[in-house]
Motif scaffolding. Structure first.
Motif, PDB file in Angstrom:
ATOM      1  N   TYR A 151     -23.461  28.568  35.836  1.00 18.34           N
ATOM      2  CA  TYR A 151     -23.720  27.242  35.284  1.00 18.34           C
ATOM      3  C   TYR A 151     -23.130  26.179  36.214  1.00 18.34           C
ATOM      4  CZ  TYR A 151     -24.976  29.134  30.660  1.00 18.34           C
ATOM      5  OH  TYR A 151     -25.591  29.794  29.618  1.00 18.34           O
ATOM      6  N   THR A 152     -23.741  25.010  36.187  1.00 18.17           N
ATOM      7  CA  THR A 152     -23.164  23.850  36.860  1.00 18.17           C
ATOM      8  C   THR A 152     -22.490  22.980  35.798  1.00 18.17           C
ATOM      9  OG1 THR A 152     -24.858  23.849  38.575  1.00 18.17           O
ATOM     10  CG2 THR A 152     -23.631  21.802  38.249  1.00 18.17           C
ATOM     11  N   VAL A 153     -21.179  22.800  35.940  1.00 16.01           N
ATOM     12  CA  VAL A 153     -20.433  21.990  34.973  1.00 16.01           C
ATOM     13  C   VAL A 153     -20.459  20.538  35.439  1.00 16.01           C
ATOM     14  CG1 VAL A 153     -18.205  21.606  33.881  1.00 16.01           C
ATOM     15  CG2 VAL A 153     -18.965  23.942  34.353  1.00 16.01           C
ATOM     16  N   ALA A 154     -21.118  19.709  34.649  1.00 20.94           N
ATOM     17  CA  ALA A 154     -21.267  18.309  35.038  1.00 20.94           C
ATOM     18  C   ALA A 154     -20.054  17.483  34.639  1.00 20.94           C
ATOM     19  CB  ALA A 154     -22.530  17.725  34.388  1.00 20.94           C
ATOM     20  N   ASP A 155     -19.527  17.718  33.471  1.00 21.68           N
ATOM     21  CA  ASP A 155     -18.425  16.882  32.987  1.00 21.68           C
ATOM     22  C   ASP A 155     -17.582  17.690  32.011  1.00 21.68           C
ATOM     23  OD1 ASP A 155     -16.888  14.541  32.671  1.00 21.68           O
ATOM     24  OD2 ASP A 155     -17.964  14.024  30.841  1.00 21.68           O
ATOM     25  N   ALA A 156     -16.284  17.395  31.982  1.00 23.45           N
ATOM     26  CA  ALA A 156     -15.363  18.059  31.052  1.00 23.45           C
ATOM     27  C   ALA A 156     -14.530  17.001  30.344  1.00 23.45           C
ATOM     28  CB  ALA A 156     -14.461  19.044  31.792  1.00 23.45           C
ATOM     29  N   GLU A 157     -14.440  17.118  29.035  1.00 24.19           N
ATOM     30  CA  GLU A 157     -13.635  16.166  28.268  1.00 24.19           C
ATOM     31  C   GLU A 157     -12.152  16.329  28.587  1.00 24.19           C
ATOM     32  OE1 GLU A 157     -16.430  15.641  24.272  1.00 24.19           O
ATOM     33  OE2 GLU A 157     -14.668  16.958  24.211  1.00 24.19           O
ATOM     34  N   ARG A 158     -11.407  15.237  28.390  1.00 32.05           N
ATOM     35  CA  ARG A 158      -9.965  15.228  28.669  1.00 32.05           C
ATOM     36  C   ARG A 158      -9.238  14.510  27.522  1.00 32.05           C
ATOM     37  NH1 ARG A 158      -5.999  12.255  31.995  1.00 32.05           N
ATOM     38  NH2 ARG A 158      -4.712  13.780  33.122  1.00 32.05           N
ATOM     39  N   PRO A 159      -9.045  15.193  26.407  1.00 32.32           N
ATOM     40  CA  PRO A 159      -8.393  14.541  25.258  1.00 32.32           C
ATOM     41  C   PRO A 159      -6.891  14.392  25.475  1.00 32.32           C
ATOM     42  CG  PRO A 159      -8.795  16.832  24.764  1.00 32.32           C
ATOM     43  CD  PRO A 159      -9.426  16.584  26.105  1.00 32.32           C
ATOM     44  N   THR A 160      -6.295  13.508  24.664  1.00 35.77           N
ATOM     45  CA  THR A 160      -4.854  13.258  24.723  1.00 35.77           C
ATOM     46  C   THR A 160      -4.214  13.632  23.394  1.00 35.77           C
ATOM     47  OG1 THR A 160      -5.119  11.450  26.302  1.00 35.77           O
ATOM     48  CG2 THR A 160      -3.068  11.500  25.044  1.00 35.77           C
ATOM     49  N   LEU A 161      -3.110  14.353  23.473  1.00 40.58           N
ATOM     50  CA  LEU A 161      -2.327  14.708  22.281  1.00 40.58           C
ATOM     51  C   LEU A 161      -1.088  13.818  22.205  1.00 40.58           C
ATOM     52  CD1 LEU A 161      -2.244  18.628  22.133  1.00 40.58           C
ATOM     53  CD2 LEU A 161      -3.473  17.070  20.618  1.00 40.58           C
ATOM     54  N   THR A 162      -0.784  13.358  20.986  1.00 36.77           N
ATOM     55  CA  THR A 162       0.423  12.569  20.742  1.00 36.77           C
ATOM     56  C   THR A 162       1.368  13.393  19.886  1.00 36.77           C
ATOM     57  OG1 THR A 162      -0.807  10.494  20.840  1.00 36.77           O
ATOM     58  CG2 THR A 162       1.349  10.440  19.764  1.00 36.77           C
ATOM     59  N   VAL A 163       2.592  13.531  20.346  1.00 37.00           N
ATOM     60  CA  VAL A 163       3.605  14.300  19.615  1.00 37.00           C
ATOM     61  C   VAL A 163       4.658  13.326  19.102  1.00 37.00           C
ATOM     62  CG1 VAL A 163       5.338  16.133  19.744  1.00 37.00           C
ATOM     63  CG2 VAL A 163       3.198  16.334  21.039  1.00 37.00           C
ATOM     64  N   ASP A 164       4.917  13.376  17.791  1.00 35.82           N
ATOM     65  CA  ASP A 164       5.934  12.530  17.165  1.00 35.82           C
ATOM     66  C   ASP A 164       7.222  13.321  16.988  1.00 35.82           C
ATOM     67  OD1 ASP A 164       4.153  10.409  16.952  1.00 35.82           O
ATOM     68  OD2 ASP A 164       3.423  11.084  14.990  1.00 35.82           O
ATOM     69  N   ASP A 165       8.324  12.582  16.929  1.00 30.21           N
ATOM     70  CA  ASP A 165       9.625  13.206  16.686  1.00 30.21           C
ATOM     71  C   ASP A 165       9.715  13.578  15.216  1.00 30.21           C
ATOM     72  OD1 ASP A 165      12.196  14.081  16.627  1.00 30.21           O
ATOM     73  OD2 ASP A 165      13.103  12.254  17.432  1.00 30.21           O
ATOM     74  N   ALA A 166       9.839  14.852  14.927  1.00 32.22           N
ATOM     75  CA  ALA A 166       9.842  15.312  13.530  1.00 32.22           C
ATOM     76  C   ALA A 166      11.020  14.752  12.760  1.00 32.22           C
ATOM     77  CB  ALA A 166       9.858  16.840  13.477  1.00 32.22           C
ATOM     78  N   SER A 167      12.211  14.616  13.379  1.00 37.27           N
ATOM     79  CA  SER A 167      13.392  14.128  12.663  1.00 37.27           C
ATOM     80  C   SER A 167      13.210  12.684  12.242  1.00 37.27           C
ATOM     81  CB  SER A 167      14.639  14.260  13.543  1.00 37.27           C
ATOM     82  OG  SER A 167      14.474  13.527  14.745  1.00 37.27           O
ATOM     83  N   SER A 168      12.667  11.841  13.141  1.00 37.57           N
ATOM     84  CA  SER A 168      12.448  10.438  12.776  1.00 37.57           C
ATOM     85  C   SER A 168      11.368  10.318  11.721  1.00 37.57           C
ATOM     86  CB  SER A 168      12.061   9.621  14.010  1.00 37.57           C
ATOM     87  OG  SER A 168      10.847  10.097  14.561  1.00 37.57           O
ATOM     88  N   SER A 169      10.376  11.197  11.781  1.00 42.73           N
ATOM     89  CA  SER A 169       9.320  11.188  10.769  1.00 42.73           C
ATOM     90  C   SER A 169       9.884  11.551   9.404  1.00 42.73           C
ATOM     91  CB  SER A 169       8.203  12.156  11.164  1.00 42.73           C
ATOM     92  OG  SER A 169       7.212  12.207  10.185  1.00 42.73           O
ATOM     93  N   ASN A 170      10.797  12.550   9.370  1.00 45.11           N
ATOM     94  CA  ASN A 170      11.410  12.947   8.102  1.00 45.11           C
ATOM     95  C   ASN A 170      12.301  11.843   7.555  1.00 45.11           C
ATOM     96  OD1 ASN A 170      10.171  15.455   8.188  1.00 45.11           O
ATOM     97  ND2 ASN A 170      11.891  16.437   9.236  1.00 45.11           N
TER      98      ASN A 170
END
Length: 271
Positions: A151-170
């Motif tokens: 196959y010829t791969v024309a394009d690939a997605e590049r998502p971004t993950l955001t990680v939060d601090d669990a202690s501050s969230s709690n």
């Protein structure tokens, strides 16, 4: 004669070779797979540190299935997240996963997937490590269908993950729960209001009774025709002596003469 025969053989060989080249070209064109994009789809784009999410790698436009994979999956910020596990779909006959500091290398062959449409070839388990953001990069070095065509791969997605601090969230959740106002019990206030209302009623009732008592007292001292006459102080206080001047003042000369006449009659009878 011999020379002519040799020339004919050479021409025949050249034609045969040309035919083989043409047929080979036609076969290679027919065997070439289509161009496709790569989808990179995280289950969640935000997670707490210590939590995990799944990320699918998808061939968007498969034409004859997927039979071979050679790819590298990396995280742009490996301090924020890490790849904990890799699943290769399609029950590969041969597969290999090698860990890297920033991700994994994946290779597989003899894969058997759905033939057409969107085909998920990899599922990654990504774990949040610390607060921040990281991109997911997929470098598909080789992608072939089940017949071995690339196959010829024309394009690939590049998502971004955001990680939060669990202690501050709690802590935030805890502060929110503590800030909830408790319901106010109005029962005591209501009972106090009722008590004051009862007291006011009793007071008004008592006032009415006193007023009624006063009215009764006034009625008892008066006559039906008008106001009662004043009682002399001597009679009111219980005194028995009443002077002639005082009697004359109270009852007039006629009363005094009546008393004298009664007294004279009494003396005459007893004599």
């Amino acid at each position: 004669m011999a020379a002519a025969t040799t020339r004919r053989r050479n021409r025949f060989a050249a034609c045969a070779l040309a035919l083989v080249v043409i047929l080979a070209g036609a076969v290679s064109v027919a065997a070439a797979a289509d161009t496709t994009d790569l989808g990179v789809s995280p289950e969640a784009d935000t997670l707490d540190s210590g939590a995990t999410t799944e990320v699918d790698v998808i061939v968007e436009n498969a034409d004859d299935g997927v039979g071979a994979i050679n790819a590298t999956v990396t995280l742009s910020n490996p301090d924020v997240a890490s790849i904990e596990d890799v699943t290769i779909h399609g029950d590969p006959g041969l597969d290999n996963v090698t860990e890297r500091d920033d991700g994994v290398d994946v290779s597989a062959a003899l894969v058997d997937t759905d033939d057409t449409g969107r085909v998920t070839v990899l599922t990654l388990v990504v774990r949040g490590e610390s607060a921040g953001e990281t991109a997911i990069d997929v470098n598909m070095r080789a992608l072939g269908d089940e017949d071995g065509a690339a196959y010829t791969v024309a394009d690939a997605e590049r998502p971004t993950l955001t990680v939060d601090d669990a202690s501050s969230s709690n802590d935030s959740d805890s502060s929110d729960s503590n800030s909830v106002e408790e319901p106010v019990d109005d029962s005591e206030d209501d009972s106090g209001a009722d008590d004051s209302g009862d007291a006011a009623d009793e007071s008004s009732t008592g006032g009415s009774s006193e007023s009624s008592g006063d009215d009764d007292s006034d009625a008892s001292t008066g006559s039906g025709d008008g106001p009662a006459e004043a009682i002399p102080e001597e009679l009111e206080s219980g005194g028995n002596e009443l002077s002639t001047d005082r009697f004359s003042t109270l009852y007039g000369p006629a009363g005094l003469l009546g008393i004298v006449a009664i007294g004279a009659l009494a003396i005459y009878r007893f004599r």
